[in-house]
Motif scaffolding. Structure first.
Motif, PDB file in Angstrom:
ATOM      1  N   ASP A   1       0.843  -1.198   0.000  1.00 15.50           N
ATOM      2  CA  ASP A   1       0.000   0.000   0.000  1.00 15.50           C
ATOM      3  C   ASP A   1       0.881   1.253   0.000  1.00 15.50           C
ATOM      4  O   ASP A   1       1.686   1.434   0.910  1.00 15.50           O
ATOM      5  N   PRO A   2       0.742   2.120  -0.998  1.00 18.99           N
ATOM      6  CA  PRO A   2       1.600   3.305  -1.082  1.00 18.99           C
ATOM      7  C   PRO A   2       1.408   4.280   0.077  1.00 18.99           C
ATOM      8  O   PRO A   2       2.320   5.032   0.404  1.00 18.99           O
ATOM      9  N   ARG A   3       0.261   4.235   0.746  1.00 19.48           N
ATOM     10  CA  ARG A   3       0.040   5.118   1.901  1.00 19.48           C
ATOM     11  C   ARG A   3       0.962   4.746   3.049  1.00 19.48           C
ATOM     12  O   ARG A   3       1.464   5.624   3.768  1.00 19.48           O
ATOM     13  N   VAL A   4       1.206   3.469   3.198  1.00 16.67           N
ATOM     14  CA  VAL A   4       2.094   3.012   4.274  1.00 16.67           C
ATOM     15  C   VAL A   4       3.544   3.340   3.933  1.00 16.67           C
ATOM     16  O   VAL A   4       4.296   3.823   4.786  1.00 16.67           O
ATOM     17  N   VAL A   5       3.921   3.101   2.704  1.00 18.24           N
ATOM     18  CA  VAL A   5       5.278   3.444   2.258  1.00 18.24           C
ATOM     19  C   VAL A   5       5.521   4.946   2.433  1.00 18.24           C
ATOM     20  O   VAL A   5       6.556   5.365   2.951  1.00 18.24           O
ATOM     21  N   ASN A   6       4.546   5.747   2.034  1.00 13.34           N
ATOM     22  CA  ASN A   6       4.660   7.197   2.176  1.00 13.34           C
ATOM     23  C   ASN A   6       4.795   7.601   3.642  1.00 13.34           C
ATOM     24  O   ASN A   6       5.545   8.515   3.975  1.00 13.34           O
ATOM     25  N   CYS A   7       4.088   6.908   4.510  1.00  9.58           N
ATOM     26  CA  CYS A   7       4.164   7.223   5.934  1.00  9.58           C
ATOM     27  C   CYS A   7       5.586   7.024   6.463  1.00  9.58           C
ATOM     28  O   CYS A   7       6.087   7.847   7.235  1.00  9.58           O
ATOM     29  N   VAL A   8       6.232   5.962   6.057  1.00  9.20           N
ATOM     30  CA  VAL A   8       7.611   5.725   6.494  1.00  9.20           C
ATOM     31  C   VAL A   8       8.526   6.819   5.937  1.00  9.20           C
ATOM     32  O   VAL A   8       9.382   7.352   6.668  1.00  9.20           O
ATOM     33  N   ASP A   9       8.328   7.185   4.680  1.00  2.00           N
ATOM     34  CA  ASP A   9       9.130   8.261   4.089  1.00  2.00           C
ATOM     35  C   ASP A   9       8.935   9.580   4.825  1.00  2.00           C
ATOM     36  O   ASP A   9       9.903  10.275   5.142  1.00  2.00           O
ATOM     37  N   ILE A  10       7.682   9.927   5.110  1.00  5.97           N
ATOM     38  CA  ILE A  10       7.385  11.181   5.800  1.00  5.97           C
ATOM     39  C   ILE A  10       7.914  11.154   7.229  1.00  5.97           C
ATOM     40  O   ILE A  10       8.403  12.166   7.742  1.00  5.97           O
ATOM     41  N   THR A  11       7.834  10.005   7.867  1.00 11.25           N
ATOM     42  CA  THR A  11       8.370   9.888   9.227  1.00 11.25           C
ATOM     43  C   THR A  11       9.863  10.194   9.243  1.00 11.25           C
ATOM     44  O   THR A  11      10.349  10.936  10.104  1.00 11.25           O
ATOM     45  N   GLU A  12      10.584   9.655   8.288  1.00  8.00           N
ATOM     46  CA  GLU A  12      12.019   9.929   8.215  1.00  8.00           C
ATOM     47  C   GLU A  12      12.268  11.421   7.962  1.00  8.00           C
ATOM     48  O   GLU A  12      13.151  12.024   8.582  1.00  8.00           O
ATOM     49  N   ARG A  13      11.494  12.008   7.076  1.00  7.47           N
ATOM     50  CA  ARG A  13      11.650  13.437   6.801  1.00  7.47           C
ATOM     51  C   ARG A  13      11.316  14.269   8.041  1.00  7.47           C
ATOM     52  O   ARG A  13      11.957  15.289   8.298  1.00  7.47           O
ATOM     53  N   TYR A  14      10.340  13.835   8.824  1.00  6.34           N
ATOM     54  CA  TYR A  14       9.987  14.531  10.066  1.00  6.34           C
ATOM     55  C   TYR A  14      11.153  14.482  11.061  1.00  6.34           C
ATOM     56  O   TYR A  14      11.489  15.489  11.697  1.00  6.34           O
ATOM     57  N   ILE A  15      11.762  13.335  11.179  1.00  2.00           N
ATOM     58  CA  ILE A  15      12.911  13.188  12.087  1.00  2.00           C
ATOM     59  C   ILE A  15      14.031  14.151  11.697  1.00  2.00           C
ATOM     60  O   ILE A  15      14.695  14.724  12.551  1.00  2.00           O
ATOM     61  N   HIS A  16      14.205  14.352  10.402  1.00  3.10           N
ATOM     62  CA  HIS A  16      15.240  15.275   9.918  1.00  3.10           C
ATOM     63  C   HIS A  16      14.787  16.736   9.939  1.00  3.10           C
ATOM     64  O   HIS A  16      15.550  17.629   9.549  1.00  3.10           O
ATOM     65  N   GLY A  17      13.550  16.987  10.368  1.00  2.02           N
ATOM     66  CA  GLY A  17      13.050  18.350  10.464  1.00  2.02           C
ATOM     67  C   GLY A  17      12.593  18.946   9.146  1.00  2.02           C
ATOM     68  O   GLY A  17      12.490  20.164   9.009  1.00  2.02           O
ATOM     69  N   GLU A  18      12.298  18.104   8.176  1.00  2.00           N
ATOM     70  CA  GLU A  18      11.940  18.569   6.838  1.00  2.00           C
ATOM     71  C   GLU A  18      10.438  18.760   6.638  1.00  2.00           C
ATOM     72  O   GLU A  18      10.029  19.410   5.674  1.00  2.00           O
ATOM     73  N   VAL A  19       9.609  18.168   7.500  1.00  2.00           N
ATOM     74  CA  VAL A  19       8.157  18.325   7.402  1.00  2.00           C
ATOM     75  C   VAL A  19       7.590  18.606   8.792  1.00  2.00           C
ATOM     76  O   VAL A  19       8.222  18.306   9.809  1.00  2.00           O
ATOM     77  N   SER A  20       6.385  19.142   8.824  1.00  2.00           N
ATOM     78  CA  SER A  20       5.757  19.521  10.095  1.00  2.00           C
ATOM     79  C   SER A  20       5.095  18.322  10.776  1.00  2.00           C
ATOM     80  O   SER A  20       4.846  17.285  10.152  1.00  2.00           O
ATOM     81  N   ARG A  21       4.784  18.498  12.041  1.00  5.08           N
ATOM     82  CA  ARG A  21       4.056  17.470  12.793  1.00  5.08           C
ATOM     83  C   ARG A  21       2.672  17.264  12.174  1.00  5.08           C
ATOM     84  O   ARG A  21       2.149  16.158  12.134  1.00  5.08           O
ATOM     85  N   GLN A  22       2.075  18.352  11.687  1.00  6.91           N
ATOM     86  CA  GLN A  22       0.765  18.268  11.054  1.00  6.91           C
ATOM     87  C   GLN A  22       0.821  17.353   9.819  1.00  6.91           C
ATOM     88  O   GLN A  22      -0.063  16.528   9.611  1.00  6.91           O
ATOM     89  N   THR A  23       1.864  17.483   9.025  1.00  4.33           N
ATOM     90  CA  THR A  23       2.039  16.624   7.851  1.00  4.33           C
ATOM     91  C   THR A  23       2.218  15.172   8.275  1.00  4.33           C
ATOM     92  O   THR A  23       1.626  14.261   7.687  1.00  4.33           O
ATOM     93  N   LEU A  24       3.015  14.963   9.300  1.00  7.00           N
ATOM     94  CA  LEU A  24       3.230  13.611   9.816  1.00  7.00           C
ATOM     95  C   LEU A  24       1.918  12.998  10.286  1.00  7.00           C
ATOM     96  O   LEU A  24       1.596  11.858   9.939  1.00  7.00           O
ATOM     97  N   ASP A  25       1.147  13.758  11.061  1.00  7.25           N
ATOM     98  CA  ASP A  25      -0.120  13.240  11.578  1.00  7.25           C
ATOM     99  C   ASP A  25      -1.090  12.897  10.450  1.00  7.25           C
ATOM    100  O   ASP A  25      -1.772  11.870  10.504  1.00  7.25           O
ATOM    101  N   ALA A  26      -1.164  13.740   9.435  1.00  8.23           N
ATOM    102  CA  ALA A  26      -2.060  13.479   8.306  1.00  8.23           C
ATOM    103  C   ALA A  26      -1.631  12.223   7.553  1.00  8.23           C
ATOM    104  O   ALA A  26      -2.468  11.406   7.141  1.00  8.23           O
ATOM    105  N   THR A  27      -0.331  12.053   7.395  1.00 11.17           N
ATOM    106  CA  THR A  27       0.198  10.881   6.698  1.00 11.17           C
ATOM    107  C   THR A  27      -0.072   9.617   7.496  1.00 11.17           C
ATOM    108  O   THR A  27      -0.426   8.568   6.936  1.00 11.17           O
ATOM    109  N   ARG A  28       0.072   9.708   8.803  1.00 10.01           N
ATOM    110  CA  ARG A  28      -0.197   8.551   9.653  1.00 10.01           C
ATOM    111  C   ARG A  28      -1.671   8.155   9.589  1.00 10.01           C
ATOM    112  O   ARG A  28      -2.008   6.979   9.567  1.00 10.01           O
TER     113      ARG A  28
END
Length: 71
Positions: free
Chosen positions: A36-63
């Motif tokens: 499922d691409p939504r799950v793959v995207n979630c892992v990608d966004i999580t990594e970007r969040y850890i690096h400070g590249e996306v907001s918590r709001q983006t992470l929550d929406a992706t999750r």
């Protein structure tokens, strides 16, 4: 012995970037079983969040979107 949920809760509270990135690496290893691409995207966004590249709001929406894959 702690359950996996208890262990993940401790991991989620840690401030160690290395530990969080290790958790992402572990998730990526499991992705070979998930198509499922939504799950793959979630892992990608999580990594970007850890690096400070996306907001918590983006992470929550992706999750939420990834969670919908199993609803």
């Amino acid at each position: 012995m702690a359950t996996i949920d208890q262990r993940l809760a401790v991991l989620a509270k840690t401030n160690s970037k290395a530990v969080k990135l290790f958790a992402v690496w572990c998730a990526r290893q499991a992705l070979v079983h998930i198509d499922d691409p939504r799950v793959v995207n979630c892992v990608d966004i999580t990594e970007r969040y850890i690096h400070g590249e996306v907001s918590r709001q983006t992470l929550d929406a992706t999750r939420a979107a990834a969670g919908a894959a199993y609803a």
